[in-house]
Write a protein that holds these residues in place. Structure first.
Motif, PDB file in Angstrom:
ATOM      1  N   ASP A 132     -70.864  -9.019   7.101  1.00 58.28           N
ATOM      2  CA  ASP A 132     -70.191 -10.174   6.511  1.00 58.28           C
ATOM      3  C   ASP A 132     -71.180 -11.066   5.764  1.00 58.28           C
ATOM      4  O   ASP A 132     -70.895 -11.505   4.639  1.00 58.28           O
ATOM      5  CB  ASP A 132     -69.491 -10.974   7.611  1.00 58.28           C
ATOM      6  N   ASP A 169     -72.261  -6.853  17.179  1.00 56.72           N
ATOM      7  CA  ASP A 169     -72.368  -8.265  16.814  1.00 56.72           C
ATOM      8  C   ASP A 169     -71.291  -9.120  17.476  1.00 56.72           C
ATOM      9  O   ASP A 169     -71.546 -10.251  17.882  1.00 56.72           O
ATOM     10  CB  ASP A 169     -72.257  -8.426  15.296  1.00 56.72           C
ATOM     11  N   ALA A 170     -70.062  -8.599  17.544  1.00 54.95           N
ATOM     12  CA  ALA A 170     -68.923  -9.401  18.000  1.00 54.95           C
ATOM     13  C   ALA A 170     -68.822  -9.382  19.520  1.00 54.95           C
ATOM     14  O   ALA A 170     -67.963  -8.715  20.103  1.00 54.95           O
ATOM     15  CB  ALA A 170     -67.634  -8.891  17.362  1.00 54.95           C
ATOM     16  N   HIS A 182     -71.020  -8.844  11.831  1.00 54.38           N
ATOM     17  CA  HIS A 182     -71.615 -10.118  11.412  1.00 54.38           C
ATOM     18  C   HIS A 182     -72.690  -9.903  10.344  1.00 54.38           C
ATOM     19  O   HIS A 182     -72.778 -10.672   9.384  1.00 54.38           O
ATOM     20  CB  HIS A 182     -72.219 -10.841  12.617  1.00 54.38           C
ATOM     21  N   SER A 213     -68.104 -14.993  12.500  1.00 53.55           N
ATOM     22  CA  SER A 213     -69.196 -14.531  11.643  1.00 53.55           C
ATOM     23  C   SER A 213     -70.336 -15.523  11.768  1.00 53.55           C
ATOM     24  O   SER A 213     -70.172 -16.616  12.316  1.00 53.55           O
ATOM     25  CB  SER A 213     -68.752 -14.426  10.177  1.00 53.55           C
ATOM     26  N   TYR A 214     -71.493 -15.159  11.233  1.00 50.52           N
ATOM     27  CA  TYR A 214     -72.602 -16.101  11.204  1.00 50.52           C
ATOM     28  C   TYR A 214     -72.315 -17.271  10.273  1.00 50.52           C
ATOM     29  O   TYR A 214     -72.842 -18.371  10.458  1.00 50.52           O
ATOM     30  CB  TYR A 214     -73.881 -15.398  10.758  1.00 50.52           C
ATOM     31  N   ARG A 262     -75.658 -17.422  19.864  1.00 46.55           N
ATOM     32  CA  ARG A 262     -76.258 -16.913  18.624  1.00 46.55           C
ATOM     33  C   ARG A 262     -77.551 -17.673  18.347  1.00 46.55           C
ATOM     34  O   ARG A 262     -77.586 -18.903  18.390  1.00 46.55           O
ATOM     35  CB  ARG A 262     -75.312 -17.078  17.430  1.00 46.55           C
TER      36      ARG A 262
END
Length: 490
Positions: free
Chosen positions: A249, A109-110, A246, A193-194, A115
């Motif tokens: 989280d 994700d990171a 993400h 994070s989202y 996005r």
């Protein structure tokens, strides 16, 4: 769902409902003998297991989603007749899927990547899908270039890896990408994070009111959690330690009751302004400066419920920019026009012709009434009703009122035309404006991130062409980048 919820549900069965006597041992010809083909439970389980995956999304494969509500906070009825926006305080259920763009289903994700922001409003007039990104612009302005662009971001056909040569060769030869690349390699290129990033519809869309007046709009969702990003060094560590950072989280925040929220804004341009606006308002590589068209608050988004089953509700969720409702429609944005076909076609291939009727995708505040029939996994929901229109058997009928107003004032011969250029349009001006808005520290990080990426290019001409785009955006930007790349490449 807790483990206790599964207690005392009765005997295990086959897919056809017959009780299973033994789920631990396959049937053999005597003790230690070969397995028998008559063990249909074994064959059923293995065959189903082989088919548990559907083709992953070509782009936006890696994602996470959640349900929530959208609440209207301001009167926008003079701009749109969409019923879900018809009164202050009105709530509409939504499903929002976040994603990265280039990575496959198992990627981390990171990473430095745009996005995806795919949002489904379950309105009383049908589902409205708003499919955008966490950036207000994109790399290209014409959908005919999209497959080529994505090929450069994916694995090289020879090496099987993403190659800097491919990435910067395409970007260098496509100067319209300069603005988005400046965004991507700046501080907001890797959200923490989202929950801590903004969302955008990115494209220009049409709103039309009860009187038929047309307005061009751009959507903005500003995070109420505050913007938080990762440095390249922080992201490298996190991606290795927790590839699911993400997704985890978002899920855990909702489980804790810390429901993330965003304030929704819209920029509104009267239709008459479009022809003479200084930038082409339908060019996806450009923004509308807020000084020209300020943000107008109109809603609040809250995510408050996690999916129960990731495959059923996230992997099988589908979104299409072509899913409009009365009062909202497309614009002449050439990238959007291509997506109106591309997204629906992708889902018909990937999930199936009846994907719209899966629980996560079907309308919730109304009922779909169409004459689409049969196909893979058709559930017979229409019964014996007639499958054509018009009919005299009480079938659904057309309304004779289009969802959006027609485009006008287009003249000339058909042909492969470039996007029209307005007074202040070029491929570099807004990238330069963005660079000049940055603090000194932000500029240093931007140059460092870009230099690290470009230093992986093996050909001098590709590297120089890429640098030159940023030089044209801002002389200082280009000079710093040139020096940094030369230092890294020796």
């Amino acid at each position: 769902m807790t483990q206790e919820a599964y207690v005392s549900q009765g005997p295990l069965t086959t897919e056809a409902g017959a009780p299973v006597a033994d789920n631990q041992n396959s049937e053999t010809a005597g003790v230690g003998g070969p397995v028998l083909v008559q063990d249909q439970l074994l064959l059923e389980k293995l065959a189903h297991f082989n088919r548990e995956r559907i083709p992953e999304r070509v782009v936006h494969a890696r994602g996470a989603g959640a349900y929530g509500t959208f609440t209207v906070t301001a009167d926008v009825t003079k701009y749109t007749r969409a019923k879900f926006l018809s009164e202050i305080g009105k709530e509409t259920e939504v499903f929002l899927r976040f994603s990265t763009v280039a990575g496959n289903l198992g990627a981390a994700d990171a990473v430095r990547d745009p996005r995806g922001w795919a949002m489904k409003f379950y309105t009383e007039e049908g589902n409205y899908d708003l499919v955008g990104n966490n950036t207000p612009v994109f790399f290209i302005r014409d959908a005919i270039k999209f497959p080529d662009f994505i090929h450069t971001q994916k694995r090289d056909p020879y090496t099987g890896s993403q190659e800097a040569d491919n990435v910067f060769d395409f970007w260098g030869l496509s100067p319209e990408s300069t603005h988005q690349v400046t965004w991507l390699f700046g501080d907001r290129g890797i959200p923490a994070s989202y929950r801590h990033m903004d969302g955008f519809g990115s494209h220009t869309f049409q709103w039309n009111n009860e009187d038929g007046e047309v307005f061009w709009v751009k959507y903005h969702f500003k995070t109420d959690q505050g913007i938080k990003n990762l440095t390249a060094e922080e992201a490298e560590i996190l991606a290795g330690k927790d590839p699911d950072s993400h997704q985890r989280d978002l899920r855990e925040a909702i489980e804790r009751g810390e429901f993330p929220t965003w304030t929704a804004y819209v920029q509104i341009m009267p239709a008459a302004d479009a022809a003479t606006y200084r930038f082409n308002p339908f060019d996806l590589t450009k923004v509308w400066p807020h000084a020209d068209y300020p943000l107008i608050e109109y809603g609040k988004l809250e995510l408050n419920r996690n999916p129960e089953n990731i495959f059923a509700e996230v992997e099988q969720s589908i979104f299409s920019p072509a899913h409009f409702v009365p009062g909202i429609g497309p614009s002449p944005d050439k990238m959007l026009q291509g997506r109106l076909f591309g997204y629906g076609d992708a889902h018909r291939y990937r999930v199936g012709i009846n994907a719209d009727q899966l629980p996560v995708n079907r309308p919730k505040a109304t009922e779909a009434r169409s004459h689409g029939r049969d196909g893979f996994l058709y559930d017979g929901r229409h019964g014996g009703a007639k499958n054509y229109e018009p009919n005299s058997f009480g079938g659904p009928f057309q309304t004779n009122r289009p969802l959006w107003q027609p485009f006008t004032d287009f003249t000339g011969a058909t042909g492969n035309h470039p996007t029209p250029v307005h007074a202040e349009d070029n491929d570099f001006v807004q990238a330069g404006n963005l660079y000049r808005l940055m603090t000194e520290d932000e500029k240093e990080r931007l140059v460092k991130n870009l230099a690290n990426a470009i230093s992986g290019v093996t050909r001098d001409d590709i590297a120089e062409r890429a640098i030159n785009n940023f030089r044209q955006a801002d002389a200082d930007f280009g000079k710093r980048l040139e020096v940094a790349v030369q230092a890294l490449r020796g």
